[in-house]
Write an enzyme that holds these catalytic residues in place. Structure first.
Site, PDB file in Angstrom:
ATOM      1  N   GLY A  26       0.778  -1.241   0.000  1.00 47.68           N
ATOM      2  CA  GLY A  26       0.000   0.000   0.000  1.00 47.68           C
ATOM      3  C   GLY A  26       0.805   1.284   0.000  1.00 47.68           C
ATOM      4  O   GLY A  26       0.316   2.324   0.449  1.00 47.68           O
ATOM      5  N   THR A  27       2.023   1.251  -0.559  1.00 52.25           N
ATOM      6  CA  THR A  27       2.777   2.510  -0.592  1.00 52.25           C
ATOM      7  C   THR A  27       2.133   3.511  -1.546  1.00 52.25           C
ATOM      8  O   THR A  27       2.208   4.723  -1.320  1.00 52.25           O
ATOM      9  CB  THR A  27       4.258   2.294  -0.996  1.00 52.25           C
ATOM     10  OG1 THR A  27       4.326   1.789  -2.325  1.00 52.25           O
ATOM     11  CG2 THR A  27       4.960   1.352  -0.046  1.00 52.25           C
ATOM     12  N   LEU A  53      -9.937  -7.623 -13.134  1.00 50.61           N
ATOM     13  CA  LEU A  53     -11.388  -7.396 -13.110  1.00 50.61           C
ATOM     14  C   LEU A  53     -11.954  -7.747 -14.490  1.00 50.61           C
ATOM     15  O   LEU A  53     -11.353  -7.405 -15.512  1.00 50.61           O
ATOM     16  CB  LEU A  53     -11.686  -5.938 -12.759  1.00 50.61           C
ATOM     17  CG  LEU A  53     -11.247  -5.521 -11.349  1.00 50.61           C
ATOM     18  CD1 LEU A  53     -11.242  -4.006 -11.199  1.00 50.61           C
ATOM     19  CD2 LEU A  53     -12.141  -6.169 -10.286  1.00 50.61           C
ATOM     20  N   HIS A  86       0.808   1.158 -13.202  1.00 53.85           N
ATOM     21  CA  HIS A  86       1.594  -0.008 -13.613  1.00 53.85           C
ATOM     22  C   HIS A  86       3.080   0.373 -13.616  1.00 53.85           C
ATOM     23  O   HIS A  86       3.439   1.438 -14.136  1.00 53.85           O
ATOM     24  CB  HIS A  86       1.152  -0.480 -15.007  1.00 53.85           C
ATOM     25  CG  HIS A  86       1.889  -1.712 -15.439  1.00 53.85           C
ATOM     26  ND1 HIS A  86       1.588  -2.970 -14.943  1.00 53.85           N
ATOM     27  CD2 HIS A  86       2.954  -1.873 -16.263  1.00 53.85           C
ATOM     28  CE1 HIS A  86       2.429  -3.843 -15.463  1.00 53.85           C
ATOM     29  NE2 HIS A  86       3.260  -3.218 -16.272  1.00 53.85           N
ATOM     30  N   GLU A 112     -11.289  -3.687 -20.607  1.00 57.64           N
ATOM     31  CA  GLU A 112     -11.295  -5.153 -20.545  1.00 57.64           C
ATOM     32  C   GLU A 112      -9.950  -5.780 -20.912  1.00 57.64           C
ATOM     33  O   GLU A 112      -9.743  -6.967 -20.681  1.00 57.64           O
ATOM     34  CB  GLU A 112     -12.432  -5.712 -21.430  1.00 57.64           C
ATOM     35  CG  GLU A 112     -12.262  -5.548 -22.927  1.00 57.64           C
ATOM     36  CD  GLU A 112     -12.512  -4.124 -23.426  1.00 57.64           C
ATOM     37  OE1 GLU A 112     -12.834  -3.223 -22.613  1.00 57.64           O
ATOM     38  OE2 GLU A 112     -12.345  -3.914 -24.644  1.00 57.64           O
ATOM     39  N   ALA A 134       8.580   7.832  -9.754  1.00 57.26           N
ATOM     40  CA  ALA A 134       7.519   7.872 -10.760  1.00 57.26           C
ATOM     41  C   ALA A 134       6.129   7.591 -10.160  1.00 57.26           C
ATOM     42  O   ALA A 134       5.283   8.483 -10.110  1.00 57.26           O
ATOM     43  CB  ALA A 134       7.819   6.889 -11.898  1.00 57.26           C
ATOM     44  N   GLU A 135       5.916   6.388  -9.643  1.00 55.79           N
ATOM     45  CA  GLU A 135       4.556   6.006  -9.220  1.00 55.79           C
ATOM     46  C   GLU A 135       3.947   6.956  -8.197  1.00 55.79           C
ATOM     47  O   GLU A 135       2.814   7.410  -8.356  1.00 55.79           O
ATOM     48  CB  GLU A 135       4.556   4.590  -8.626  1.00 55.79           C
ATOM     49  CG  GLU A 135       4.916   3.516  -9.623  1.00 55.79           C
ATOM     50  CD  GLU A 135       4.785   2.123  -9.034  1.00 55.79           C
ATOM     51  OE1 GLU A 135       3.756   1.811  -8.433  1.00 55.79           O
ATOM     52  OE2 GLU A 135       5.742   1.333  -9.190  1.00 55.79           O
TER      53      GLU A 135
HETATM   54  C1  GAR Z   1       3.421  -1.146  -7.344  1.00 55.67           C
HETATM   55  O1  GAR Z   1       4.708  -1.119  -7.888  1.00 55.67           O
HETATM   56  C2  GAR Z   1       2.392  -1.163  -8.447  1.00 55.67           C
HETATM   57  O2  GAR Z   1       2.719  -0.376  -9.554  1.00 55.67           O
HETATM   58  C3  GAR Z   1       2.380  -2.614  -8.827  1.00 55.67           C
HETATM   59  O3  GAR Z   1       2.494  -3.303  -7.610  1.00 55.67           O
HETATM   60  C4  GAR Z   1       3.184  -2.489  -6.638  1.00 55.67           C
HETATM   61  C5  GAR Z   1       2.298  -2.350  -5.424  1.00 55.67           C
HETATM   62  O4  GAR Z   1       2.960  -1.667  -4.393  1.00 55.67           O
HETATM   63  N1  GAR Z   1       1.193  -2.947  -9.553  1.00 55.67           N
HETATM   64  C6  GAR Z   1       1.171  -3.846 -10.535  1.00 55.67           C
HETATM   65  O5  GAR Z   1       2.123  -4.492 -10.878  1.00 55.67           O
HETATM   66  C7  GAR Z   1      -0.183  -3.999 -11.221  1.00 55.67           C
HETATM   67  N2  GAR Z   1      -0.038  -4.642 -12.484  1.00 55.67           N
HETATM   68  P1  GAR Z   1       2.150  -0.954  -3.216  1.00 55.67           P
HETATM   69  O6  GAR Z   1       1.163  -1.966  -2.627  1.00 55.67           O
HETATM   70  O7  GAR Z   1       3.227  -0.614  -2.223  1.00 55.67           O
HETATM   71  O8  GAR Z   1       1.455   0.256  -3.752  1.00 55.67           O
END
Ligand code: GAR
Length: 204
Positions: free
Chosen positions: A16-17, A98, A114, A152, A184-185
């Site tokens: 959950g970061t 989903l 992603h 989808e 980035a994220e």
């Molecule tokens: C994150 O890097 C996110 O982009 C990735 O999982 C990690 C979750 O980290 N998601 C995917 O790969 C979806 N295809 P978090 O729980 O610390 O946010």
């Protein structure tokens, strides 16, 4: 800015970061057009649940295994979304796919983060550390993160934002994952959520 805030649900499965980045950016005002009203976790042990609790956000656990089928899983989630009047869904490390039956009910109202530059290293089977393993195996020198609308096609919806991150010599999947998250994220997910919320608010 006037008008009612867009009700947001964040779907999580693990650490959950990204949820934390959203909570922090809501507090600091980067996200002002929407408000996180609900956290939905597919995993009862997700640390993301602790983060929601600490932030005072209602959280529910919906386990696909316990629901018994994809249909029952999605039905349960939709009941919660209705209960909380959710208008925008944010997939933040949500490790379940989903179905079209679900995504088609929320056109341009589901966004996902992603950890690569789509269309590289994405689609079925590319999630979490596996994405960074694949990037390192291929030998790319630049990777990054993408926020996109969910339809989808896994990781196939319209791109909202992307940010590039350099791969460094000696990177492991773990060091690369961390750099992509920090640089980035955690930046573009809150920005994209604000952008989509503001648009939805304008059209309300
Ligand atoms: C994150 O890097 C996110 O982009 C990735 O999982 C990690 C979750 O980290 N998601 C995917 O790969 C979806 N295809 P978090 O729980 O610390 O946010």
């Amino acid at each position: 800015m006037s008008g009612q805030k867009i009700n947001i649900a964040v779907f999580v499965s693990g650490g959950g970061t990204n949820l934390q980045a959203l909570i922090d950016k809501q507090k600091s005002g980067v996200i002002s057009s929407g408000e996180i009203r609900l956290v939905v976790s597919s995993n009862k042990d997700a640390f993301a649940l602790e983060r929601a609790k600490k932030a005072g956000i209602p959280a529910v656990v919906v386990s696909k295994k316990e629901c018994g089928s994809q249909e029952a899983f999605e039905k349960k989630i939709r009941e919660y979304l209705k209960q909380y009047n959710i208008e925008l869904i944010v997939l933040a490390g949500f490790m379940c796919i989903l179905s079209e039956g679900f995504t088609s009910k929320y056109p341009k109202r589901i966004v996902n983060v992603h950890p690569s530059l789509i269309p590289s290293f994405c689609g079925k089977g590319f999630y979490g550390l596996k994405v960074h393993e694949a990037a390192l195996d291929y030998g790319v020198k630049v990777t990054g993160a993408t926020v996109h609308f969910v339809n989808e096609v896994p990781d196939g919806g319209e791109i909202i934002m992307q940010k590039a991150v350099e791969v460094q010599d000696g990177d492991t999947p773990e060091t690369l994952q961390k750099r992509v998250m920090v640089n980035a994220e955690w930046i573009i997910l809150p920005q994209a959520v604000e952008k989509v919320s503001a648009q939805l608010q304008k059209n309300k």
